[in-house]
Design a protein around this motif. Structure first.
Motif, PDB file in Angstrom:
ATOM      1  N   ALA A  30       0.833  -1.208   0.000  1.00 58.09           N
ATOM      2  CA  ALA A  30       0.000   0.000   0.000  1.00 58.09           C
ATOM      3  C   ALA A  30       0.865   1.254   0.000  1.00 58.09           C
ATOM      4  CB  ALA A  30      -0.932   0.006   1.215  1.00 58.09           C
ATOM      5  N   LEU A  31       0.353   2.293  -0.637  1.00 57.36           N
ATOM      6  CA  LEU A  31       0.940   3.626  -0.595  1.00 57.36           C
ATOM      7  C   LEU A  31      -0.099   4.591  -0.040  1.00 57.36           C
ATOM      8  CD1 LEU A  31       2.782   3.734  -4.046  1.00 57.36           C
ATOM      9  CD2 LEU A  31       3.821   3.478  -1.800  1.00 57.36           C
ATOM     10  N   GLU A  32       0.363   5.494   0.818  1.00 54.08           N
ATOM     11  CA  GLU A  32      -0.546   6.414   1.494  1.00 54.08           C
ATOM     12  C   GLU A  32      -0.940   7.561   0.582  1.00 54.08           C
ATOM     13  OE1 GLU A  32      -1.930   6.097   4.400  1.00 54.08           O
ATOM     14  OE2 GLU A  32      -0.866   4.277   5.020  1.00 54.08           O
ATOM     15  N   LEU A  33      -2.223   7.970   0.676  1.00 54.89           N
ATOM     16  CA  LEU A  33      -2.722   9.163   0.010  1.00 54.89           C
ATOM     17  C   LEU A  33      -2.864  10.287   1.018  1.00 54.89           C
ATOM     18  CD1 LEU A  33      -5.503   7.602  -2.277  1.00 54.89           C
ATOM     19  CD2 LEU A  33      -3.130   8.089  -2.842  1.00 54.89           C
TER      20      LEU A  33
ATOM     21  N   THR B 217      -6.345   7.557   2.931  1.00 55.18           N
ATOM     22  CA  THR B 217      -6.639   6.273   2.305  1.00 55.18           C
ATOM     23  C   THR B 217      -5.372   5.693   1.674  1.00 55.18           C
ATOM     24  OG1 THR B 217      -7.307   7.365   0.256  1.00 55.18           O
ATOM     25  CG2 THR B 217      -9.033   6.923   1.892  1.00 55.18           C
ATOM     26  N   GLN B 218      -5.511   4.514   1.118  1.00 56.00           N
ATOM     27  CA  GLN B 218      -4.363   3.825   0.540  1.00 56.00           C
ATOM     28  C   GLN B 218      -4.655   3.413  -0.898  1.00 56.00           C
ATOM     29  OE1 GLN B 218      -3.857   0.568   3.300  1.00 56.00           O
ATOM     30  NE2 GLN B 218      -2.317   1.680   4.483  1.00 56.00           N
ATOM     31  N   VAL B 219      -3.587   3.260  -1.659  1.00 56.49           N
ATOM     32  CA  VAL B 219      -3.687   2.795  -3.032  1.00 56.49           C
ATOM     33  C   VAL B 219      -2.676   1.679  -3.227  1.00 56.49           C
ATOM     34  CG1 VAL B 219      -2.027   4.486  -3.894  1.00 56.49           C
ATOM     35  CG2 VAL B 219      -3.694   3.496  -5.464  1.00 56.49           C
TER      36      VAL B 219
ATOM     37  N   LEU C 291       2.490  12.377  -9.708  1.00 54.72           N
ATOM     38  CA  LEU C 291       1.656  11.498  -8.883  1.00 54.72           C
ATOM     39  C   LEU C 291       1.156  12.226  -7.644  1.00 54.72           C
ATOM     40  CD1 LEU C 291       3.702   8.164  -9.105  1.00 54.72           C
ATOM     41  CD2 LEU C 291       1.512   8.651 -10.185  1.00 54.72           C
ATOM     42  N   LYS C 292       1.999  13.066  -7.081  1.00 55.27           N
ATOM     43  CA  LYS C 292       1.606  13.833  -5.895  1.00 55.27           C
ATOM     44  C   LYS C 292       0.563  14.877  -6.240  1.00 55.27           C
ATOM     45  CE  LYS C 292       1.982  15.780  -1.783  1.00 55.27           C
ATOM     46  NZ  LYS C 292       1.436  15.150  -0.554  1.00 55.27           N
TER      47      LYS C 292
END
Length: 476
Positions: A404-407, A411-413, A444-445
């Protein structure tokens, strides 16, 4: 200190791996083709196990013509149609020759087997040895050539030195150099070279290219060409960019790995274990049982065991019957577990099945294990070497488990979704101004609110097989 005998009672717990449990665990992690081979092998070894006959559907009854409904054909015409020698009548205009017709009437056992008709892929060593045997050389030079060919790697490069071959063959170094030069002109040209520079120079020589600038570029400036340092080359040779592009086109037409086309790697074909179809807004899971035999206990041996068989033979059949029943139970349990795991994955990754890779969510084995109330090791085994056919292609079950990567919103993606976005960005970028890793992270950011570091982008790019921006940049 006195010695004495004493009895005491001790209660312990231990896991005993019975042969049946080991077989069940092994079946879980087998791929589809490996499972088919295991079942076929068990059917050969176990007389109590056999393939169940296929259900024959009742065919629609076709009315049989009686004599009253035969077409009105005169007897003479029917006899003519039956006895006429049509091949002699047609002569050279016949669609098939007599030789082919004779072959078609041969008995099946006299015909060539299917395996005998398959042609083996030639190896690099065999291809070079064939050319060596056709060369006009002495026996000693042929022995040196065999030693040189035996020391080539899969890319076609020589892995030893001329001095080592001369020492082992007890031949002068000049003779080894002469045989090496001969082999380097074999097909594929440039094989048995000791460096990429030598390989490319040999190919230029065989092409008749003797331009001093072109030879100098290959001999001295391969590193500059690889790193796209073109301006120093323009200044050194005093040429225009168009001239340099023409030289680079010639160099790029050469093959730096002449032996790679003779590699022994074969194509691996994948057969999905599960199909997932979209039907009326929902997803339907269908197990792929095509090719897997349906097993049953042999009625012949079951009757013998209940009637006349006694003693050791009866015990043998009992053991084989228990083994067959356990195998059928393990296969059923394997299919049931696989269905439950895929069903859980569809629930967790519904966004992927509806919209594609960009909607893939983070998922770990523990999530699926808790959902279906099984151990993580069982989920890990059942997802190994298993493939599922989805509306978006065929994927390995392990593909759906990603980090997972944090938003910014908390939330996560999924990491696979980010990889898909990076791949799409690179495919749509301007080749003359490719995105750097910092730029990809910034995009992406900015657009997706994904918190990702530059080194993470570089790691994902390497996994996807994408070069750095300096190597992707097109000057011309």
């Amino acid at each position: 200190m006195g010695l004495e005998l004493r009895q005491n009672l001790k209660l312990t717990q231990q896991l005993v791996m019975t042969p049946q449990l080991q077989q069940a665990i092994k079946l879980l992690q087998l791929s589809r083709f490996e499972l088919l081979e295991a079942v076929q092998q068990e059917m050969l070894e176990n007389p109590m196990l056999e393939e169940a006959p296929k259900d024959v559907s009742e065919e629609s009854e076709t009315p049989v013509q009686t004599d009253d409904h035969r077409p009105d054909v005169a007897y003479d015409d029917a006899d003519l149609m039956r006895n006429a020698d049509w091949e002699n009548y047609l002569g050279d205009f016949s669609s098939t020759s007599k030789q082919v017709q004779y072959k078609e009437t041969e008995a099946l056992e006299e015909m060539m087997s299917y395996e005998a008709r398959l042609a083996g892929k030639p190896s690099l060593e065999g291809h070079l040895l064939w050319q060596l045997c056709l060369s006009n050389i002495t026996d000693e030079e042929e022995m040196i050539g065999e030693m040189i060919i035996g020391n080539l790697d899969s890319q076609g490069y020589l892995t030893t030195t001329v001095e080592a071959i001369a020492s082992e063959s007890l031949s002068p170094k000049s003779q080894v150099e002469s045989v090496l030069r001969l082999i380097q002109r074999f097909d594929p040209v440039g094989v048995a070279a000791r460096s990429p520079r030598e390989c490319l120079l040999i190919q230029l020589e065989m092409l008749g290219q003797d331009d001093p600038i072109l030879l100098s570029l290959v001999d001295e400036h391969l590193e500059d060409i690889e790193k796209r340092r073109y301006k120093p080359l323009l200044r050194k040779f005093k040429i225009l960019m168009e001239d340099l592009k023409a030289y680079l086109d010639i160099i790029q037409s050469l093959d730096p790995m002449p032996g790679a086309s003779y590699g022994s790697e074969s194509t691996v074909y994948v057969s999905p274990d599960v199909f997932v179809y979209e039907y009326e807004g929902d997803f339907v899971i269908v197990m792929n049982d095509d090719g897997l035999p349906k097993l049953q206990l042999s009625p012949y041996y079951m009757d013998d065991m209940s009637l006349s068989v006694k003693g050791p033979d009866r015990e043998y059949l009992h053991d084989k019957m228990r083994s067959a029943m356990w195998l059928m139970k393990s296969l059923h349990q394997r299919q049931r577990t696989l269905y439950k795991v895929v069903e859980s994955i569809v629930r967790f990754q519904r966004g992927f099945f509806e919209h594609g890779v960009t909607k893939l969510k983070p998922l770990i084995l523990k999530d699926v294990a808790d959902d279906i109330e099984m151990h993580e090791s069982t989920v890990s085994r059942i997802t190994t070497n298993k493939y599922v056919a989805t509306p978006h292609g065929i994927f390995e079950l392990k593909f759906f488990f990603n980090s997972a990567l944090e938003l910014d919103d908390g939330t996560q993606v999924g990491s696979e979704s980010v990889k898909a976005i990076i791949k799409k960005m690179v495919s749509e970028e301007d080749p003359k101004k490719p995105y750097s890793d910092e730029k990809i992270a910034a995009v992406l950011k900015e657009k997706l609110d994904v918190n990702i570091a530059r080194r993470t982008v570089a790691k994902y790019r390497a996994v996807l097989g994408i070069d750095s921006s300096s190597k992707r940049k097109q000057v011309f």
